[in-house]
Design a protein around this motif. Sequence first.
Motif, PDB file in Angstrom:
ATOM      1  N   LYS A   4       0.540  -1.180  -0.620  1.00 15.34           N
ATOM      2  CA  LYS A   4      -0.159  -0.435   0.271  1.00 15.34           C
ATOM      3  C   LYS A   4       0.604   1.164   0.007  1.00 15.34           C
ATOM      4  O   LYS A   4       0.524   2.264  -0.658  1.00 15.34           O
ATOM      5  N   GLU A   5       2.216   1.397   0.965  1.00 15.00           N
ATOM      6  CA  GLU A   5       2.684   2.273   1.136  1.00 15.00           C
ATOM      7  C   GLU A   5       3.750   2.742  -0.310  1.00 15.00           C
ATOM      8  O   GLU A   5       3.712   1.659  -1.283  1.00 15.00           O
ATOM      9  N   GLN A  41       7.390  15.144  -3.016  1.00 12.60           N
ATOM     10  CA  GLN A  41       6.288  13.914  -3.551  1.00 12.60           C
ATOM     11  C   GLN A  41       6.669  12.782  -2.309  1.00 12.60           C
ATOM     12  O   GLN A  41       5.859  12.767  -2.060  1.00 12.60           O
ATOM     13  N   ARG A  43       6.265  13.562   0.935  1.00  9.54           N
ATOM     14  CA  ARG A  43       5.493  14.311   1.737  1.00  9.54           C
ATOM     15  C   ARG A  43       4.071  13.389   1.887  1.00  9.54           C
ATOM     16  O   ARG A  43       3.185  13.169   2.507  1.00  9.54           O
ATOM     17  N   LEU A  44       3.631  13.871   0.614  1.00  5.44           N
ATOM     18  CA  LEU A  44       2.198  13.839   0.004  1.00  5.44           C
ATOM     19  C   LEU A  44       2.256  12.477   0.041  1.00  5.44           C
ATOM     20  O   LEU A  44       1.596  11.887   0.692  1.00  5.44           O
ATOM     21  N   ALA A  45       3.041  11.584   0.012  1.00 11.88           N
ATOM     22  CA  ALA A  45       2.489  10.039  -0.149  1.00 11.88           C
ATOM     23  C   ALA A  45       2.807   9.307   1.066  1.00 11.88           C
ATOM     24  O   ALA A  45       1.782   9.064   1.994  1.00 11.88           O
ATOM     25  N   GLN A  46       3.277  10.276   1.849  1.00 10.73           N
ATOM     26  CA  GLN A  46       2.961  10.258   3.515  1.00 10.73           C
ATOM     27  C   GLN A  46       1.699  10.422   4.471  1.00 10.73           C
ATOM     28  O   GLN A  46       0.895   9.515   4.806  1.00 10.73           O
ATOM     29  N   LYS A  47       1.081  11.408   3.559  1.00 14.55           N
ATOM     30  CA  LYS A  47       0.504  12.199   3.662  1.00 14.55           C
ATOM     31  C   LYS A  47      -0.870  10.936   3.075  1.00 14.55           C
ATOM     32  O   LYS A  47      -1.667  10.972   3.991  1.00 14.55           O
ATOM     33  N   THR A  48      -0.900  10.750   2.253  1.00 13.91           N
ATOM     34  CA  THR A  48      -2.041   9.969   1.596  1.00 13.91           C
ATOM     35  C   THR A  48      -1.786   8.180   1.750  1.00 13.91           C
ATOM     36  O   THR A  48      -3.320   7.692   1.915  1.00 13.91           O
ATOM     37  N   ARG A  49      -0.660   7.580   1.931  1.00 18.96           N
ATOM     38  CA  ARG A  49      -0.587   6.463   1.101  1.00 18.96           C
ATOM     39  C   ARG A  49      -0.053   4.941   2.318  1.00 18.96           C
ATOM     40  O   ARG A  49       0.368   4.288   3.032  1.00 18.96           O
TER      41      ARG A  49
END
Length: 185
Positions: A4-5, A41, A43-49
Amino acid sequence: MKIKEIIVVEGKDDTVKIKLAVEADTIETRGSAVDESVIEQVRLAQKTRGVIIFTDPDYPGQRIRNMISEKVPGCRHAFLPKEEAIEKFGRGVGVEHASIESIRRALRDAQYMDEDAAEQITTEDLVEAGLVGGPNSKTRREELGKKLKIGYVNGKQLHKRLIMFQINREQFAAALREILEEESR
């Protein structure tokens, strides 16, 4: 195996190898000079997935891991033992050289680091255990990193890594006992 991550890797070859091993998306740092657009990128990935940092088991890989961890807290970390990431002719070390099974195992074992964890193991414990300053220290640290799934680190980094992963005295002692038993055989 689907992840998922989003997995942070160093380059295109790492992405190709990861996608052979698992179904996952990656962000490539494109080398050790990680620019701010890549950090954004991540940071955004960490917030969303969520994010798994999976860099090469060498100095540049550790440097990238540290930079991202500092700027994007809460990432999980996957580690490959160096001997599982060596190119068959011994000229390179990296995720792209690891076997599919090694990559899957590293991703399954990915852990969170907690830099605010209360100190449980002291530097004196490391010296007494022969993990720092002794004739077999490097080999023992390599084995300890494998057994605790925290990757290889030098003597200065070991204490910090044990604290970040919240390795308690019991886990530390059990892994050390196994290492000493293996040495005595």
